[in-house]
Design an enzyme around this catalytic site. Structure first.
Site, PDB file in Angstrom:
ATOM      1  N   GLY A  38       0.814  -1.208   0.000  1.00 30.75           N
ATOM      2  CA  GLY A  38       0.000   0.000   0.000  1.00 30.75           C
ATOM      3  C   GLY A  38       0.847   1.257   0.000  1.00 30.75           C
ATOM      4  O   GLY A  38       2.064   1.225  -0.171  1.00 30.75           O
ATOM      5  N   VAL A  39       0.174   2.372   0.216  1.00 31.71           N
ATOM      6  CA  VAL A  39       0.795   3.685   0.117  1.00 31.71           C
ATOM      7  C   VAL A  39       1.116   4.199   1.513  1.00 31.71           C
ATOM      8  O   VAL A  39       0.347   3.972   2.443  1.00 31.71           O
ATOM      9  CB  VAL A  39      -0.177   4.664  -0.579  1.00 31.71           C
ATOM     10  CG1 VAL A  39       0.460   6.026  -0.754  1.00 31.71           C
ATOM     11  CG2 VAL A  39      -0.614   4.105  -1.914  1.00 31.71           C
ATOM     12  N   GLU A  97      -0.258  -1.411  -7.031  1.00 28.05           N
ATOM     13  CA  GLU A  97      -0.925  -0.310  -7.732  1.00 28.05           C
ATOM     14  C   GLU A  97      -0.089   0.963  -7.748  1.00 28.05           C
ATOM     15  O   GLU A  97      -0.219   1.766  -8.653  1.00 28.05           O
ATOM     16  CB  GLU A  97      -2.314  -0.045  -7.146  1.00 28.05           C
ATOM     17  CG  GLU A  97      -2.312   0.306  -5.677  1.00 28.05           C
ATOM     18  CD  GLU A  97      -3.704   0.621  -5.144  1.00 28.05           C
ATOM     19  OE1 GLU A  97      -4.682   0.531  -5.896  1.00 28.05           O
ATOM     20  OE2 GLU A  97      -3.799   0.971  -3.957  1.00 28.05           O
ATOM     21  N   ASN A 118       4.042   5.845   4.692  1.00 30.92           N
ATOM     22  CA  ASN A 118       5.344   5.734   5.338  1.00 30.92           C
ATOM     23  C   ASN A 118       5.595   4.338   5.886  1.00 30.92           C
ATOM     24  O   ASN A 118       6.715   3.842   5.852  1.00 30.92           O
ATOM     25  CB  ASN A 118       5.434   6.748   6.473  1.00 30.92           C
ATOM     26  CG  ASN A 118       5.241   8.159   5.957  1.00 30.92           C
ATOM     27  OD1 ASN A 118       5.706   8.480   4.864  1.00 30.92           O
ATOM     28  ND2 ASN A 118       4.546   8.981   6.710  1.00 30.92           N
TER      29      ASN A 118
END
Lengths: 352, 352
Positions: free
Chosen positions: A255-256, A281, A258
Site C-alpha cells: 500500500g501507500v 498499484e 510511510n
C-alpha cells in the site's frame, strides 16, 4: 494542433463528464482543469450553473479535486480521492461521490452506469500524428476514457521524459459475456501495447505544459515504522522457513504511505528473503531504491507515485529501469483475477 | 471395506484436524461426526482432553457444528457456520474460529496455514475399487482435503441416488507461482472430472448410511418478499432496456434465503428478461422450479441446498436436469476470477 489550457477548457461545458488520465497525482493532467475551475467561478459569478462529473483512476492532486471542490463545480465524482476540501463538500451533500473498487471503475464506465464520457484529458510525454499517445507516470482508466470520449485533450508535459516510452502496457479487456482470461502469469508479462491508440480526429488540441507531478511528501522512516517493518519482514521470513511461503517467495503488493515504505525497506534488508517481484498499484520511492540494490527484480504498477527527485532519477536511468518495471491500467494492476492467480502477499496500511 | 460409524470415529484422535465434504448441510457427512461427539463426551467424563479442528466448505448441519460445540470438542473451525450453539461457544472464547472468504479456504489449507489435515470424511453416492469417489449434493473443499489427508473415511449414503454421477466437476488449481487461469468462460464449462480420485490405500473404511440432508426449511414467499422480488426484477429489466445489461442478459449469482427465492421467482415471471443462466454457490428450490419452466437454462453451483422433496425430484428426473447443472468446488464456484470474467449480477441478502 497546439492550444492553450484556457482554450482547451472552453470545450468543457456545464453538465459534462470528464475523464482524466493518471493514478494518484502521477500521470494526472494538471493544466486544463485549473482553467475549468476558473471558468466555473466566472459562470457562478454570472449566476449560471457550472458543474461537471470527474472520472479518474484514483486520487488526483489539489489542482483537480481541491480546486473544483472549492469553486463548487463538482457534480459527480468516482472512484476515490484523498482531498480534504473534497471530503468536506461530500459530507455537506454538495457532491455525489461514488466510492467503488478501483479495479471496477473502467468497467462501470464502459457499462454506462455513470453516463457518457464527454471529454478525456490525458497527460502524455509524446504523441504521433496518427493518434498514438505515450502516457507518463500513471495509467489508471486512460484506455477506457480515451476510447469512449467524444473528444480528447492531450496535455503534453515536457517534465516527463520521452524516455518513458515503453514503460506502459496498455490493455483493455472485453466486457462480459465476451471477456477471456487476462493473460498475466507473472508480474513482468506484457499483454498490450506501449502506446494508447486514439482516433486522431477526436483530439481537439494539444496543450503544452511543464508542470511537475503534485507528489505528496513522505516523512522519513522513524524508529517506530522501522520496527513495524522489521516485524513484518520477520513474520514473512519465518513463514518461508516453515514452508508456507515457497522458497522462490511470492510477488508483493504494498500500500501507500510511510509504513509501507518502512516495511519494504526492512524486507530489502532481510537477506533471508530472496530477491522478489512486486505486483502493486503504486510504486513508491522505497521500491526504486530496492531496484537499484537488485532486491526488487521487477515491479508491475499502475503509477510511479514517487518524489519528483526519484522520478528524475528513473527518467535519467531508463536503460537500467526499463526492463524492471511496467505501468498498467488500474483494472489490470488491481484485478482480483491476477491478484489471486499470482498469490500476492498483500500489505496495506489501515491507520498511520 | 465396510465399517460402522463408531469404528470410523475411533480413527479420529484428540488434536486431529478433520476435513468434511459438502457445502451447507448438502453433501456433508452426517454419521461419523455424531460418533466423534459421543467419544468426546466419554473422554471428557474420564477427565481426558478431546478436541479437534474442523475444516469445511461452508456451514454444516447441527450434527456437526451443533453437537461438537455442545460437547465442547471443537478446538478450531473455519471458514463459516450458522449454528447458534457454535456461535455462543465462539463468543465465549471456547473455539478458535477463522472466518475467511469461502473461496480461499482450500488454498489456505494447501498453504498449511491451518495445519495438517489428518482425516477427511467425505459423503459419496458411489465409489470404485481404484478410489474414484462420486460426491453427493455438495462439493466445497472436498478435492483438497481428500488429497491432503492421511486417511479418508467415506460415508456411502444411499439417500443420494447414483443418478447424481456426472453432476460434479472436480477440479483443483495449482498454487502460486504455478497457477494458470481457471478456464471457465460460461457457467456450463466443465474443466475437471466427474469423480474425485483418491489413493485407495488412504481409504480406511466405508460407512454405509441412509440419512437425509439436514435441509433448512424456508418459509414461503409472502407479499413483502414478493414485492422485493418484483422491485429487483423491474430494476434489472429497466437496466436491460437502457442497454446497461446486454440483451443476452448476464449470469446471476443469488444468495441464500427467502428473499433470494422471491427475487428469483419474480425474475422468472418477468418475461421481458430472457431465459438466463446462473453461476452461484447454492442452488435453492426456486432455481429448480425455474429450470423446469425453462427460465433458468443452466445453473453452476457448489451445492444443491434444496428441500428434501426437491432433491428427490431432481434425482428422479436426472435425464432432464443432468445437462442443466454442474456442482463445483467452492474455490471455483466462488472464484473472484470467474465472477469478474462472467460479469455476474450478484444479489445477496443482507438482513431478512
Amino acid at each position: 494542433k497546439f492550444i492553450t489550457a484556457a482554450e482547451a477548457a472552453n470545450f468543457i461545458k456545464h453538465g459534462y463528464n470528464v475523464g482524466l488520465s493518471g493514478f494518484t497525482p502521477a500521470g494526472s493532467p494538471k493544466a486544463v482543469i485549473a482553467e475549468v475551475a476558473r471558468i466555473a467561478e466566472e459562470e457562478h459569478a454570472k449566476g449560471n450553473p457550472f458543474q461537471i462529473g470527474i472520472f479518474t483512476g484514483a486520487s488526483t492532486g489539489d489542482s483537480c479535486d481541491g480546486m473544483l471542490s472549492r469553486v463548487k463545480s463538482l457534480r459527480y465524482r468516482a472512484p476515490y480521492t484523498t482531498n480534504t476540501d473534497f471530503r468536506n463538500a461530500v459530507n455537506n451533500g454538495e457532491i455525489a461521490y461514488n466510492d467503488i473498487h478501483l479495479s471496477q471503475m473502467a468497467q462501470e464506465i464502459r457499462y454506462g452506469f455513470m453516463g457518457k464520457v464527454n471529454v478525456a484529458i490525458v497527460e502524455a510525454c509524446e504523441l504521433t500524428e496518427d493518434g498514438k499517445i505515450y502516457l507518463t507516470a500513471g495509467s489508471g482508466i486512460t484506455p477506457t476514457i480515451c476510447r469512449l470520449a467524444d473528444h480528447v485533450i492531450v496535455e503534453l508535459n515536457s517534465v516527463h521524459s520521452k524516455n518513458t516510452i515503453g514503460l506502459h502496457d496498455v490493455y483493455e479487456p472485453l466486457d462480459p459475456p465476451y471477456r477471456r482470461e487476462i493473460p498475466i502469469y507473472k508480474p513482468s508479462d506484457r499483454i498490450g501495447t506501449p502506446y494508447l491508440q486514439v482516433d486522431p480526429k477526436k483530439i481537439i488540441g494539444v496543450v503544452q505544459t511543464n508542470i511537475q507531478d503534485e507528489a505528496r511528501p513522505f516523512t522519513p522512516a522513524d524508529p517506530i515504522t522501522d520496527q513495524i517493518g522489521v516485524n513484518v519482514a520477520n513474520f514473512l521470513a519465518a513463514d518461508m522457513k516453515r514452508g508456507i511461503i515457497p522458497s522462490t517467495f511470492l510477488p508483493l503488493q504494498s500500500g501507500v504511505g510511510n509504513i509501507a515504505n518502512a516495511v519494504l525497506g526492512a524486507l530489502g534488508r532481510d537477506k533471508t528473503i530472496p530477491d522478489f517481484e512486486m505486483y502493486t498499484e503504486v510504486t513508491q520511492d522505497s521500491v526504486i531504491a530496492l531496484m537499484k540494490e537488485g532486491r526488487v527484480k521487477f515491479g508491475s504498477t499502475c503509477s510511479l507515485s514517487v518524489s519528483n527527485e526519484v522520478l528524475d532519477e528513473v527518467y535519467n536511468n531508463m536503460d537500467f529501469f526499463r526492463n524492471k518495471m511496467v505501468i498498467r491500467p488500474s483494472e489490470i494492476s488491481n484485478s482480483p483475477e491476477i491478484a489471486r492467480r499470482l498469490g500476492l502477499i498483500s500489505m496495506n496500511t489501515a491507520i498511520e
